[in-house]
Design an enzyme around this catalytic site. Structure first.
Site, PDB file in Angstrom:
ATOM      1  N   MET A  10      65.015  88.375  48.896  1.00 22.29           N
ATOM      2  CA  MET A  10      65.609  88.267  47.551  1.00 22.29           C
ATOM      3  C   MET A  10      66.846  89.151  47.431  1.00 22.29           C
ATOM      4  SD  MET A  10      62.069  88.395  45.330  1.00 22.29           S
ATOM      5  CE  MET A  10      61.255  89.603  46.362  1.00 22.29           C
ATOM      6  N   ASP A  13      54.827  76.913  43.594  1.00 19.59           N
ATOM      7  CA  ASP A  13      56.175  77.116  43.075  1.00 19.59           C
ATOM      8  C   ASP A  13      57.220  76.537  44.007  1.00 19.59           C
ATOM      9  OD1 ASP A  13      55.958  79.300  44.883  1.00 19.59           O
ATOM     10  OD2 ASP A  13      55.082  80.458  43.231  1.00 19.59           O
ATOM     11  N   LYS A  48      60.735  77.761  39.009  1.00 18.36           N
ATOM     12  CA  LYS A  48      61.893  77.597  38.129  1.00 18.36           C
ATOM     13  C   LYS A  48      62.233  76.123  37.986  1.00 18.36           C
ATOM     14  CE  LYS A  48      63.762  81.982  39.355  1.00 18.36           C
ATOM     15  NZ  LYS A  48      64.506  82.772  40.239  1.00 18.36           N
TER      16      LYS A  48
END
Ligand code: SAH
Length: 270
Positions: free
Chosen positions: A195, A61, A82
């Protein structure tokens, strides 16, 4: 390249030979979940490097640096991060992809930023592999909290400052995972938040409500260990404003606690 600049590479090959390490073989039909570390290719483990070299299918990713992905030159690459602001591929689809590739008898590496078992959803992927009877292994990586803090000059623990360090997620999708920030604040121990940018305002408000003073040292470490690494130092009271002013972007760590104040002193400052 001149001979002089080649020397460290040759020395490294010799040092590696002295280690007498026999890297484990990645078998066809097996999946290895591999931690790539926080970004700097120098923080890959030897086993991670070996895994990338052996893979014929690589699932990765966005958090993994392109130079690291490129090590797996024989592997077909499956990007599952993403794309252009769109939502990530659902976890169930990633799990299914890993199972399918293993059943196709590929040598599969699932490469993850940092450590696969630290806020990386590695547990869910291992569970899917276990439930489907797919042989697998997990190779630890340097998690961004430890690699990133060190790179920013912040010690994770320091005698006289902290006897514990808390790693927390600022973006818990499942309510059971959501940290009790006021309880964490009451420990008085430093907190590293992964995050954390999206919900930073609420998190900071809860930490203050939990009793941490506004003057508590705090920092944001953006793109830690990468060439574009940036550290923004503030206090808990000024952190949200500092993040906005400096336009801090993901990936970033939030660090709250006295260890942040050690940064200047360790660098020979104040
Ligand atoms: N498994 C990873 C964490 C994945 S969650 C690990 O062990 O590090 C993603 C979060 O990790 C990001 O939102 C950010 O908070 C942190 N992160 C990962 N790489 C980072 C980096 N190079 N610099 C700063 N934070 C990073």
């Amino acid at each position: 390249m001149s001979n002089a600049s080649k020397e460290p590479e040759i020395a490294l090959v010799r040092a590696f030979a002295r280690l007498k390490l026999e890297p484990r073989k990645l078998q066809a039909g097996h999946v290895w979940l591999v931690g790539a570390g926080p970004g700097d290719p120098g923080l890959l483990t030897i086993e991670a490097l070996s895994a990338l070299d052996q893979a014929d299918a690589l699932v990765h990713d966005a958090l993994v640096s392109p130079e690291i992905v490129a090590v797996a030159e024989q592997a077909e690459k499956f990007y599952v991060g993403k794309r252009g602001g769109r939502l990530s591929i659902p976890q169930g689809e990633i799990n299914a992809l890993l199972v399918r590739l293993a059943r196709e008898n590929r040598k599969v590496v699932r490469l993850k930023g940092g450590h696969p078992y630290v806020f990386g959803r590695g547990g869910e992927e291992t569970l899917a592999l276990a439930q489907n009877g797919i042989p697998h292994r997990v190779l630890p990586g340097v998690t961004s909290a430890f690699g990133g803090l060190t790179s920013a000059g912040i010690p994770a623990t320091m005698r006289g400052v902290n006897g514990a360090i808390i790693l927390a997620t600022g973006f818990a999708a499942v309510s059971d995972d959501r940290p009790d920030w006021t309880a964490l604040a009451r420990t008085g121990q430093p907190i590293v938040i992964y995050m954390g940018l999206t919900h930073m305002q609420a998190t900071v408000a809860e930490l203050l409500a939990g009793g941490l003073p506004e003057t508590t040292p705090a920092a944001l470490v953006e793109n830690a260990t990468l060439p574009q690494e940036r550290t923004v130092v503030a206090t808990l009271g000024t952190l949200v404003e500092a993040a906005q002013r400096e336009a801090v972007v993901s990936p970033a760590l939030i660090v709250v606690g006295g260890i942040v104040a050690m940064r200047d002193r360790l660098r020979g400052g104040a």
